[in-house]
Write an enzyme that holds these catalytic residues in place. Sequence first.
Site, PDB file in Angstrom:
ATOM      1  N   GLU A   1      47.083  21.476  38.346  1.00 31.21           N
ATOM      2  CA  GLU A   1      46.694  22.451  37.334  1.00 31.21           C
ATOM      3  C   GLU A   1      45.343  23.072  37.689  1.00 31.21           C
ATOM      4  O   GLU A   1      45.187  24.294  37.699  1.00 31.21           O
ATOM      5  CB  GLU A   1      46.644  21.745  35.972  1.00 31.21           C
ATOM      6  CG  GLU A   1      46.200  22.626  34.823  1.00 31.21           C
ATOM      7  CD  GLU A   1      46.131  21.845  33.508  1.00 31.21           C
ATOM      8  OE1 GLU A   1      46.803  20.792  33.392  1.00 31.21           O
ATOM      9  OE2 GLU A   1      45.397  22.283  32.605  1.00 31.21           O
TER      10      GLU A   1
ATOM     11  N   ARG B   1      31.020  57.897  37.308  1.00 32.63           N
ATOM     12  CA  ARG B   1      29.988  58.040  36.302  1.00 32.63           C
ATOM     13  C   ARG B   1      28.679  58.511  36.947  1.00 32.63           C
ATOM     14  O   ARG B   1      28.209  57.892  37.901  1.00 32.63           O
ATOM     15  CB  ARG B   1      29.787  56.678  35.620  1.00 32.63           C
ATOM     16  CG  ARG B   1      28.591  56.593  34.717  1.00 32.63           C
ATOM     17  CD  ARG B   1      28.911  57.091  33.336  1.00 32.63           C
ATOM     18  NE  ARG B   1      27.824  56.802  32.413  1.00 32.63           N
ATOM     19  CZ  ARG B   1      27.719  57.371  31.229  1.00 32.63           C
ATOM     20  NH1 ARG B   1      28.646  58.230  30.820  1.00 32.63           N
ATOM     21  NH2 ARG B   1      26.723  57.086  30.447  1.00 32.63           N
TER      22      ARG B   1
ATOM     23  N   GLN C   1      21.019  50.886  43.499  1.00 30.67           N
ATOM     24  CA  GLN C   1      21.117  49.574  44.140  1.00 30.67           C
ATOM     25  C   GLN C   1      21.515  48.467  43.178  1.00 30.67           C
ATOM     26  O   GLN C   1      22.264  47.553  43.523  1.00 30.67           O
ATOM     27  CB  GLN C   1      19.775  49.211  44.784  1.00 30.67           C
ATOM     28  CG  GLN C   1      19.577  49.932  46.104  1.00 30.67           C
ATOM     29  CD  GLN C   1      18.356  49.422  46.849  1.00 30.67           C
ATOM     30  OE1 GLN C   1      17.639  48.551  46.361  1.00 30.67           O
ATOM     31  NE2 GLN C   1      18.118  49.963  48.017  1.00 30.67           N
TER      32      GLN C   1
END
Lengths: 320, 381, 241
Positions: B244, B270, B281
């Site tokens: 799991e 954007r 940066q």
Amino acid sequence: MAATLVLIEHDRQQVKRPSLHAITLARQLGGEYALLVLGHGLDAIAASLVSCGASAVIVADDAALAEPLADRYAAVIAQAAQKYGAKTLIGSSSTFSKDILPRAAALLDAPMVTDVLALEEVNGERAYRRPTSAGSMLATVKIEGDRCVLTARATAFEAPAADAAPCPIERFDFDPASLPNGMQFISREQRASDRPDLTEARVVVSGGRPLQDPETFERLVGGLADALGGAVGATRAAVDAGMAPNDYQVGQTGKVVAPELYIAMGISGAIQHLAGIKDSRIIVAINKDPDAPIFQMATYGLVGDLHQLVPQLIEAVRRG
Amino acid sequence: MDFSWSDQQRELLDAVDRFAKEQLAYDMIENDRHAVFNHDAWMKCAGFGIHGLLVSEEYGGLGQDPITTVAALERLGYGCKDNGLLFSINAHMWTAIIPLVYNGSEAQKKKFLPGLCDGSIIGGNAMSEPNSGSDAFSLATTAVKKGDKYILNGSKIFVTNGPIADVLLVFAVTDKSKGASGLSAFLVEKDSPGLDLTHKIEKMGVRTSPMGEVFFTDCEVPAENLLGKEGAGSWLFTRSMTWERGCILAASVGTMQRLFETCIRYANERKQGGQAIGKFQQVAGKIVDMKMRIENSRHMLYQCAWAAGHRKAIYLEAAMAKLQISESWVKCCEDAIQIHGGYGYMVEYEVERELRDAIGSKLYSGTSEIQRNIIASLIGL
Amino acid sequence: MKIVVPFKSVPDPYAGPGAAAKSVVNPFDEIAIEEALRIRERGEATEIVGVTIGPATVDEQIRSALAMGVDRALRIDDSRALDPYAVARILRALVAKEAPQLVLMGKQAVDDDSNQVGQMLAGLLGWPQATFISKIEFLENKTRAQCTRETDGGLEVIVVNLPAIVTTDLRLNEPRYVSLPGLMKARKKPIEVLTCEQLGVTVQPLTTTLSTARPPKRAAGTRVESVEELMVKLKQEAKVL
């Protein structure tokens, strides 16, 4: 003899007007052309065709042709083409022609060009322009040999004038017993409608999936179409969702329309749909999504909620 | 280790890519808001073959190896935004199917595996209790043998798929005097008398994966539903928990990859101060770190799955993969929100949900702290 | 009953602009494959044979067909640009060899949009045809098929004697999704490769595409802000009302 045979489609009452546009293609090809009508009880229909400038109206009238079953129709058409020495066989682009003419082409050992938009000449040879890939491309196609079968996009050819001196009506005799008998007509859905036929209407109002249900579709799309005296169309999505019957579908695999005014309501503008409407003179798009592709080809775009705007528009049209 | 794909693996992975993109691209905002489990998508995934990837063909599966399986789940996570559905599928695969595959009797496999593979049986695993979480073996739920039945009493909490489960793997104490060796595992079917699965729990993230409390009141379980031997529960739990841990976050690697690509697109589109924000940066650095985290996560996931496929012990690999992926996932989501600014905080942009969905990964299948403990013990601390 | 399903490999019509043109099974043919599978699942067909024409690159689409559940597949190795009539003549030879009771195929390929092959094949074989169907049922111990056709005027029902050619329209069914088990089984199924010579057919395409071009783009028009403004434009500028 006639160089070209034009297959005329009818609904047993009258000639289907778009099928007459194929006559214009026959005229552009040059040479004599005859009109060919198949069916049963065709006197009035044949009589309505005598002024179309054809050399003759050829009528194949028999009880065996009462319904347009492809095996029989193609056989009779091929026999007629042979008898009249026709090298070219033309119909208008419709499910009727598309069902029957390719079969007739095979019987005549002739190639076929579907959805001809225009004739072209390439290096002195005849070529045909036709749309492919849902109308996103136009192909120029050449045919080898002197025989061919064509279907003409009705929206790409004008309706022919019907002012010529009447031509003779000739009965085409054939042996009904020799016809294929592997297909049987059972029934046809009959839907009474006062609205004009989609492919013939001056105004078409179409709706897409945002119309939600058949009632809203009828109220908004049907309501506006009625106010404008127009026909009703639908997108594939609207048809698949059960909002409109399948024969309302406009697009690559449905009907191609080119009305004066096409109003697209709640239609985003899938390429398959745009293929069927782009020759419309004026396209109005009403859609909630300002980025819907339909706005890139609409003459007038209105962004907003259909449920508010369309009732206003119906009201405005009614006021005149 | 060779992680290059064979033609057959590539064909399978491409098919998963297409499947996720074409069949699982449904709207998630409302489903998340109302915590809706998409059963239709569950069945589509099962029908497509996801649930049975690891199960051999004779029991209705595909017989794939662990690395192909995790890579397929990664593709699923890339294409499907429903992290809750993915969580439910993973819980089903790693905590119900895997224990059955490795410890089930022939009769148990025949009875349950085909349904677990085709999706008609939903599985889950019930271990945690109100007073037993990270201290997993201090269970209070008891199982007492009575004739050909076991009688279970007690309750379980945080049971993934509990409210919708058809069969739960339940851990209970059969002999308290033996401590961890007194635990046993049972396949409890949903119509067992005395079983109550109806108590849903609402949670912060993966809201479309139903979770619940489970109550056992003189709950009768046929003796043939004992999984493995009596007393084998804790060994069985550890084994299944290792799988799991190592694999349950496979889909999250794909999720991160998708988020990463969204961030790149956004950072290039954007503009602020006349240039794309990706040219700043501080933004670029966040996205670069995201890339590093994803590559590290993927590598650790594949390494763990590769080792499992070669029958090597994977305690260390599983704990490291779990820790790496869960913490990377949460950090990627935080950074994605930061890059998207105020928009990232808005529900409509579907970035904030990713963070809510990610946070639980630092808790389930052993918290980050537990993973660090495991790693510490395995490296000689 | 044996069903032959001819299918074509076409560029993915749903690929976004700029996306690499991946090939897929023509969507209408996919509907035909699905219908054949459903007929077999109802116990009315025993074998489904998929047929396509093309070079080895179409094997990927053949595997898709096999993964959906087609029993075996044939590829007629021919990489020429064939026209519908050439395809119909090649298929005639194939159908003569396979002798199916039903040929099910898409009504048109979405790249070429010709909508000819099925009808031409029916004409060449002298078999009945049912085109553009949205429903098919078998009658009288599968000696006949009742088909609902989508026509311009609405739905039409016809009965055809078998063997027949049937072409599918959009609403016949929703093709199943190719599953991973299907994909894995497909790897074990044979793809037989034949040449036109082996089938004994020599065909030359009679139509040639000389050139293709993008149609002129319809210029985007103007945005209007209200119903009132739209009405003014329609009346005064466009003069359609």
